[in-house]
Design a protein around this motif. Structure first.
Motif, short mmCIF file in Angstrom:
data_model
loop_
_atom_site.label_atom_id
_atom_site.label_comp_id
_atom_site.label_asym_id
_atom_site.label_seq_id
_atom_site.Cartn_x
_atom_site.Cartn_y
_atom_site.Cartn_z
N GLU A 188 66.67 7.76 -3.73
CA GLU A 188 67.73 8.44 -4.46
C GLU A 188 68.14 9.68 -3.67
O GLU A 188 67.32 10.51 -3.33
CB GLU A 188 67.24 8.85 -5.85
CG GLU A 188 68.32 9.45 -6.69
CD GLU A 188 67.85 9.72 -8.11
OE1 GLU A 188 67.81 10.91 -8.48
OE2 GLU A 188 67.51 8.77 -8.83
N ILE A 189 69.44 9.79 -3.41
CA ILE A 189 69.95 10.92 -2.63
C ILE A 189 70.25 12.10 -3.54
O ILE A 189 69.91 13.24 -3.26
CB ILE A 189 71.22 10.52 -1.85
CG1 ILE A 189 70.88 9.42 -0.85
CG2 ILE A 189 71.82 11.73 -1.14
CD1 ILE A 189 72.10 8.80 -0.20
N TYR A 190 70.92 11.81 -4.65
CA TYR A 190 71.33 12.88 -5.55
C TYR A 190 71.52 12.32 -6.95
O TYR A 190 72.01 11.21 -7.11
CB TYR A 190 72.65 13.50 -5.07
CG TYR A 190 73.08 14.70 -5.86
CD1 TYR A 190 72.45 15.92 -5.69
CD2 TYR A 190 74.09 14.60 -6.80
CE1 TYR A 190 72.84 17.03 -6.43
CE2 TYR A 190 74.49 15.71 -7.53
CZ TYR A 190 73.85 16.91 -7.35
OH TYR A 190 74.23 18.00 -8.08
N ARG A 191 71.11 13.08 -7.94
CA ARG A 191 71.31 12.70 -9.33
C ARG A 191 72.11 13.82 -9.99
O ARG A 191 71.80 14.99 -9.83
CB ARG A 191 69.98 12.51 -10.05
CG ARG A 191 70.15 12.13 -11.52
CD ARG A 191 68.82 11.77 -12.16
NE ARG A 191 68.29 10.54 -11.64
CZ ARG A 191 68.53 9.35 -12.18
NH1 ARG A 191 69.27 9.25 -13.25
NH2 ARG A 191 68.00 8.26 -11.66
N MET A 192 73.12 13.43 -10.72
CA MET A 192 74.00 14.39 -11.38
C MET A 192 73.99 14.11 -12.87
O MET A 192 74.06 12.94 -13.28
CB MET A 192 75.42 14.21 -10.81
CG MET A 192 76.46 15.10 -11.41
SD MET A 192 78.11 14.74 -10.72
CE MET A 192 77.87 15.17 -9.02
#
Length: 170
Positions: free
Chosen positions: A124-128
């Motif tokens: 996972e690179i980024y979670r928003m």
């Protein structure tokens, strides 16, 4: 978001969309964000595989792979818009075909314990959060409406949640 990613990476890319209307919307966005980029489109009557970026649907890319039309080195980056739509048995093998980096964008990363975007895309690179996406203008604010009807839904048979989730993921 991925229009900026394509611009920054400057690599041949395939962008997968779940439907033709979303595909068309994504093409318009990329053309506005990266003027002059050469775009190939495969789907909706178009069969142009040339370009810096190929836009196609999940359904079409599976067919292209089965027919041997897309070689493993066709692109360096494969972007999965609505990445949760890649969880079916056939679609989950798309990344196995390409010698490329795969990046999925989704707001629905998990259908069930058995079907999750994390099973295909390990890092996972980024979670928003939903709130953050709304504040950044990526998503529209949520609105709900209550509509009163006289329809009797007591006879509607409900399926178990996991059963429904599995059908949706296919």
């Amino acid at each position: 978001v991925f229009s900026e990613l394509i611009r920054q990476l400057n690599q041949k890319a395939v962008i997968l969309s779940p439907t033709l209307p979303i595909l068309d919307q994504n093409i318009k966005t990329l053309r506005n964000m990266v003027p002059g980029i050469k775009i190939g489109v495969y789907g909706g009557g178009s069969k142009d595989l040339d370009g810096d970026v190929l836009y196609t649907t999940y359904h079409s890319v599976v067919k292209l792979i089965k027919k041997g039309i897309l070689p493993r080195d066709f692109a360096r980056v494969i972007i999965f818009d609505e990445g949760h739509r890649s969880l079916s048995k056939e679609r989950s093998k798309i990344m196995e075909h390409f010698d490329a980096i795969g990046i999925a964008f989704t707001a629905t990363d998990k259908f069930s314990e058995l079907k999750s975007v994390a099973h295909i895309f390990k890092n996972e690179i980024y979670r928003m959060s939903l709130q953050e996406a709304i504040e950044m203008g990526i998503l529209m604010p949520l609105r709900g409406f209550v509509v009163e009807t006289k329809i009797d839904v007591r006879s509607v048979k409900l399926m178990s949640r996991n059963s429904l989730d599995e059908r949706i993921a296919e």
